[in-house]
Design a protein around this motif. Structure first.
Motif, PDB file in Angstrom:
ATOM      1  N   MET A   1       0.822  -1.201   0.000  1.00 46.31           N
ATOM      2  CA  MET A   1       0.000   0.000   0.000  1.00 46.31           C
ATOM      3  C   MET A   1       0.864   1.262   0.000  1.00 46.31           C
ATOM      4  O   MET A   1       0.536   2.257  -0.645  1.00 46.31           O
ATOM      5  N   THR A   2       2.007   1.196   0.718  1.00 49.48           N
ATOM      6  CA  THR A   2       2.905   2.350   0.743  1.00 49.48           C
ATOM      7  C   THR A   2       3.464   2.638  -0.633  1.00 49.48           C
ATOM      8  O   THR A   2       3.447   3.792  -1.114  1.00 49.48           O
ATOM      9  N   PHE A   3       3.950   1.611  -1.310  1.00 49.40           N
ATOM     10  CA  PHE A   3       4.509   1.804  -2.651  1.00 49.40           C
ATOM     11  C   PHE A   3       3.419   2.189  -3.657  1.00 49.40           C
ATOM     12  O   PHE A   3       3.659   2.981  -4.572  1.00 49.40           O
ATOM     13  N   MET A   4       2.223   1.636  -3.488  1.00 45.23           N
ATOM     14  CA  MET A   4       1.129   1.988  -4.385  1.00 45.23           C
ATOM     15  C   MET A   4       0.744   3.458  -4.227  1.00 45.23           C
ATOM     16  O   MET A   4       0.539   4.181  -5.225  1.00 45.23           O
ATOM     17  N   ASN A   5       0.673   3.927  -2.977  1.00 48.54           N
ATOM     18  CA  ASN A   5       0.335   5.329  -2.738  1.00 48.54           C
ATOM     19  C   ASN A   5       1.427   6.252  -3.276  1.00 48.54           C
ATOM     20  O   ASN A   5       1.137   7.307  -3.861  1.00 48.54           O
ATOM     21  N   THR A   6       2.691   5.855  -3.076  1.00 42.24           N
ATOM     22  CA  THR A   6       3.796   6.671  -3.576  1.00 42.24           C
ATOM     23  C   THR A   6       3.784   6.731  -5.100  1.00 42.24           C
ATOM     24  O   THR A   6       4.066   7.777  -5.697  1.00 42.24           O
ATOM     25  N   MET A   7       3.445   5.612  -5.739  1.00 40.16           N
ATOM     26  CA  MET A   7       3.369   5.598  -7.194  1.00 40.16           C
ATOM     27  C   MET A   7       2.269   6.532  -7.681  1.00 40.16           C
ATOM     28  O   MET A   7       2.470   7.297  -8.646  1.00 40.16           O
ATOM     29  N   MET A   8       1.113   6.507  -7.041  1.00 37.88           N
ATOM     30  CA  MET A   8       0.022   7.388  -7.436  1.00 37.88           C
ATOM     31  C   MET A   8       0.378   8.856  -7.183  1.00 37.88           C
ATOM     32  O   MET A   8       0.005   9.740  -7.961  1.00 37.88           O
ATOM     33  N   ILE A   9       1.121   9.131  -6.098  1.00 35.00           N
ATOM     34  CA  ILE A   9       1.561  10.501  -5.837  1.00 35.00           C
ATOM     35  C   ILE A   9       2.500  10.973  -6.946  1.00 35.00           C
ATOM     36  O   ILE A   9       2.405  12.116  -7.431  1.00 35.00           O
ATOM     37  N   GLY A  10       3.421  10.100  -7.388  1.00 37.24           N
ATOM     38  CA  GLY A  10       4.319  10.458  -8.481  1.00 37.24           C
ATOM     39  C   GLY A  10       3.573  10.747  -9.770  1.00 37.24           C
ATOM     40  O   GLY A  10       3.915  11.684 -10.504  1.00 37.24           O
ATOM     41  N   ILE A  11       2.545   9.942 -10.058  1.00 32.27           N
ATOM     42  CA  ILE A  11       1.747  10.173 -11.270  1.00 32.27           C
ATOM     43  C   ILE A  11       0.994  11.496 -11.169  1.00 32.27           C
ATOM     44  O   ILE A  11       0.926  12.266 -12.140  1.00 32.27           O
ATOM     45  N   MET A  12       0.450  11.797  -9.984  1.00 31.65           N
ATOM     46  CA  MET A  12      -0.272  13.067  -9.827  1.00 31.65           C
ATOM     47  C   MET A  12       0.668  14.259  -9.914  1.00 31.65           C
ATOM     48  O   MET A  12       0.303  15.310 -10.456  1.00 31.65           O
ATOM     49  N   VAL A  13       1.892  14.115  -9.390  1.00 30.52           N
ATOM     50  CA  VAL A  13       2.874  15.194  -9.513  1.00 30.52           C
ATOM     51  C   VAL A  13       3.196  15.451 -10.980  1.00 30.52           C
ATOM     52  O   VAL A  13       3.297  16.607 -11.428  1.00 30.52           O
ATOM     53  N   SER A  14       3.336  14.383 -11.770  1.00 35.32           N
ATOM     54  CA  SER A  14       3.664  14.539 -13.196  1.00 35.32           C
ATOM     55  C   SER A  14       2.535  15.201 -13.968  1.00 35.32           C
ATOM     56  O   SER A  14       2.765  16.032 -14.843  1.00 35.32           O
ATOM     57  N   THR A  15       1.308  14.815 -13.658  1.00 40.40           N
ATOM     58  CA  THR A  15       0.182  15.328 -14.429  1.00 40.40           C
ATOM     59  C   THR A  15      -0.261  16.718 -13.995  1.00 40.40           C
ATOM     60  O   THR A  15      -0.872  17.442 -14.780  1.00 40.40           O
ATOM     61  N   CYS A  16       0.042  17.123 -12.763  1.00 34.66           N
ATOM     62  CA  CYS A  16      -0.446  18.404 -12.249  1.00 34.66           C
ATOM     63  C   CYS A  16       0.608  19.505 -12.245  1.00 34.66           C
ATOM     64  O   CYS A  16       0.267  20.670 -11.983  1.00 34.66           O
ATOM     65  N   SER A  17       1.857  19.180 -12.518  1.00 36.75           N
ATOM     66  CA  SER A  17       2.915  20.186 -12.436  1.00 36.75           C
ATOM     67  C   SER A  17       2.995  20.981 -13.728  1.00 36.75           C
ATOM     68  O   SER A  17       2.669  20.485 -14.808  1.00 36.75           O
ATOM     69  N   ASN A  18       3.448  22.233 -13.601  1.00 36.33           N
ATOM     70  CA  ASN A  18       3.708  23.071 -14.759  1.00 36.33           C
ATOM     71  C   ASN A  18       5.196  23.297 -14.977  1.00 36.33           C
ATOM     72  O   ASN A  18       5.593  24.144 -15.770  1.00 36.33           O
ATOM     73  N   SER A  19       6.020  22.557 -14.253  1.00 41.69           N
ATOM     74  CA  SER A  19       7.468  22.629 -14.402  1.00 41.69           C
ATOM     75  C   SER A  19       7.975  21.307 -14.952  1.00 41.69           C
ATOM     76  O   SER A  19       7.579  20.230 -14.480  1.00 41.69           O
ATOM     77  N   TRP A  20       8.863  21.372 -15.950  1.00 46.11           N
ATOM     78  CA  TRP A  20       9.391  20.154 -16.554  1.00 46.11           C
ATOM     79  C   TRP A  20      10.192  19.323 -15.560  1.00 46.11           C
ATOM     80  O   TRP A  20      10.148  18.092 -15.597  1.00 46.11           O
ATOM     81  N   MET A  21      10.903  19.963 -14.673  1.00 42.62           N
ATOM     82  CA  MET A  21      11.699  19.222 -13.693  1.00 42.62           C
ATOM     83  C   MET A  21      10.801  18.489 -12.702  1.00 42.62           C
ATOM     84  O   MET A  21      11.114  17.366 -12.291  1.00 42.62           O
ATOM     85  N   MET A  22       9.676  19.095 -12.333  1.00 38.93           N
ATOM     86  CA  MET A  22       8.748  18.407 -11.441  1.00 38.93           C
ATOM     87  C   MET A  22       8.043  17.261 -12.164  1.00 38.93           C
ATOM     88  O   MET A  22       7.750  16.226 -11.553  1.00 38.93           O
ATOM     89  N   ILE A  23       7.776  17.436 -13.449  1.00 42.26           N
ATOM     90  CA  ILE A  23       7.201  16.340 -14.236  1.00 42.26           C
ATOM     91  C   ILE A  23       8.166  15.168 -14.280  1.00 42.26           C
ATOM     92  O   ILE A  23       7.785  14.001 -14.087  1.00 42.26           O
ATOM     93  N   TRP A  24       9.446  15.465 -14.514  1.00 38.95           N
ATOM     94  CA  TRP A  24      10.467  14.415 -14.537  1.00 38.95           C
ATOM     95  C   TRP A  24      10.590  13.749 -13.167  1.00 38.95           C
ATOM     96  O   TRP A  24      10.722  12.532 -13.061  1.00 38.95           O
ATOM     97  N   ALA A  25      10.547  14.558 -12.091  1.00 39.43           N
ATOM     98  CA  ALA A  25      10.647  13.998 -10.741  1.00 39.43           C
ATOM     99  C   ALA A  25       9.468  13.082 -10.439  1.00 39.43           C
ATOM    100  O   ALA A  25       9.624  12.016  -9.824  1.00 39.43           O
ATOM    101  N   GLY A  26       8.273  13.479 -10.870  1.00 39.31           N
ATOM    102  CA  GLY A  26       7.107  12.620 -10.670  1.00 39.31           C
ATOM    103  C   GLY A  26       7.226  11.300 -11.404  1.00 39.31           C
ATOM    104  O   GLY A  26       6.831  10.247 -10.884  1.00 39.31           O
ATOM    105  N   LEU A  27       7.783  11.332 -12.623  1.00 44.29           N
ATOM    106  CA  LEU A  27       8.007  10.093 -13.371  1.00 44.29           C
ATOM    107  C   LEU A  27       8.970   9.170 -12.636  1.00 44.29           C
ATOM    108  O   LEU A  27       8.767   7.950 -12.579  1.00 44.29           O
TER     109      LEU A  27
END
Length: 321
Positions: free
Chosen positions: A8-34
């Motif tokens: 559940m921890t890894f699943m939640n972290t994965m979903m957080i990374g996907i949301m960071v990628s899709t909601c960010s307006n900075s390319w570096m934050m998109i890369w970090a979310g990926l």
């Protein structure tokens, strides 16, 4: 990965990374979310087998290479070729043709749950990035359609068939990159169909085509599986037909008749190898009285009915609007 809290921890972290990628307006934050979603998904791939370890290593290498290509494209952001490099890196991440061979080998070592995540959820950030580029990919789309349909014919593993089917459906999604609501609708409906199919395959403990004919499942379960196969192949009136109709109608309006004809012809091939998955299992029950089948599994019935009735409902609402 036997600890549920760890999963559940890894699943939640994965979903957080996907949301960071899709909601960010900075390319570096998109890369970090990926990268966050990548490093969270790899532990979920682990199980006690050599194939899973090999699959996780391959997945990590391929995703790292594509992320490096993305960073290189961002560094070259002053040049026009950088957007093409970023698009190619996203195609590698999603496993579209001709960058698809890693997906086929990785899919064989995954459970159905992890395979579902790889074929659906992890494709959301790359599709958002390609939507930012606002570029059509007709050649890549046609190549994905042809490879995904033709190469699935000689496969006996259900996981590889689903992987080639995902490559085939990516050919449709690549033509929707300029329209965010359309590709999100396509991915949502495809995810629903794929989840129901994988639940059935996991329930029946099926990993290869020959297990379709030798299992002891009841006739109703096989009939439900047949309906889900119809939906995955896009035969009317299943919900999968609405997905194809959505893309083909848009292409006809844009006078892109060549790729529309390619989608129609390749869909016949995909319908063939999905129908073949269930044909042999029904041959062994050809003398069974189907009307005497007891409907004792409400979940399977509701899954098949939703697969058949959603598409006519959506088309009716669309015609009335």
């Amino acid at each position: 990965m036997n600890t549920n809290s760890t999963k559940m921890t890894f699943m939640n972290t994965m979903m957080i990374g996907i949301m960071v990628s899709t909601c960010s307006n900075s390319w570096m934050m998109i890369w970090a979310g990926l990268e966050i979603s990548l490093m969270s998904f790899i532990p979920l791939m682990e199980k006690e087998s050599v194939l899973s370890t090999e699959s996780s290593i391959k997945y990590f290498i391929i995703q790292s290479v594509s992320s490096s290509m993305m960073i290189l494209g961002l560094i070259m952001s002053m040049k026009t070729t950088s957007w093409l490099l970023i698009s190619y890196s996203m195609m590698i991440k999603m496993g579209t043709s001709p960058f698809h061979m890693w997906m086929i080998s990785v899919s064989e070592g995954l459970t159905y749950m992890n395979l579902f995540i790889m074929l659906t959820i992890t494709k959301i950030p790359p599709m958002m990035i390609m939507n930012y580029n606002m570029t059509d990919n007709p050649m890549m789309s046609m190549l994905s359609l042809i490879i995904g349909s033709m190469m699935g014919l000689n496969q006996t593993s259900t996981r590889k068939i689903l992987a080639y089917s995902s490559i085939y459906n990516m050919g449709f999604m690549l033509m929707l990159t300029k329209s965010t609501p359309n590709w999100m609708t396509f991915l949502l409906i495809y995810s629903m169909m794929l989840s129901m199919t994988m639940v059935m395959l996991k329930t029946m403990s099926i990993s290869y085509l020959n297990q379709m004919s030798i299992n002891n499942q009841k006739t109703l379960s096989k009939m439900n599986m047949w309906i889900l196969m119809m939906s995955m192949s896009g035969l009317p009136p299943s919900v999968g037909f609405f997905n194809k109709l959505l893309v083909i109608e848009m292409l006809i309006q844009k006078n892109q008749l060549l790729i529309s004809a390619t989608m129609i012809m390749t869909s016949l091939i995909v319908s063939f190898y999905y129908t073949r998955m269930m044909f042999s299992s029904f041959m062994f029950q050809s003398m069974t009285m189907k009307w005497q089948t007891k409907m004792n599994n409400k979940m399977l019935i509701s899954m098949s009915m939703s697969s058949m009735l959603i598409s006519p409902t959506i088309m009716t609402i669309k015609s009335m609007s």
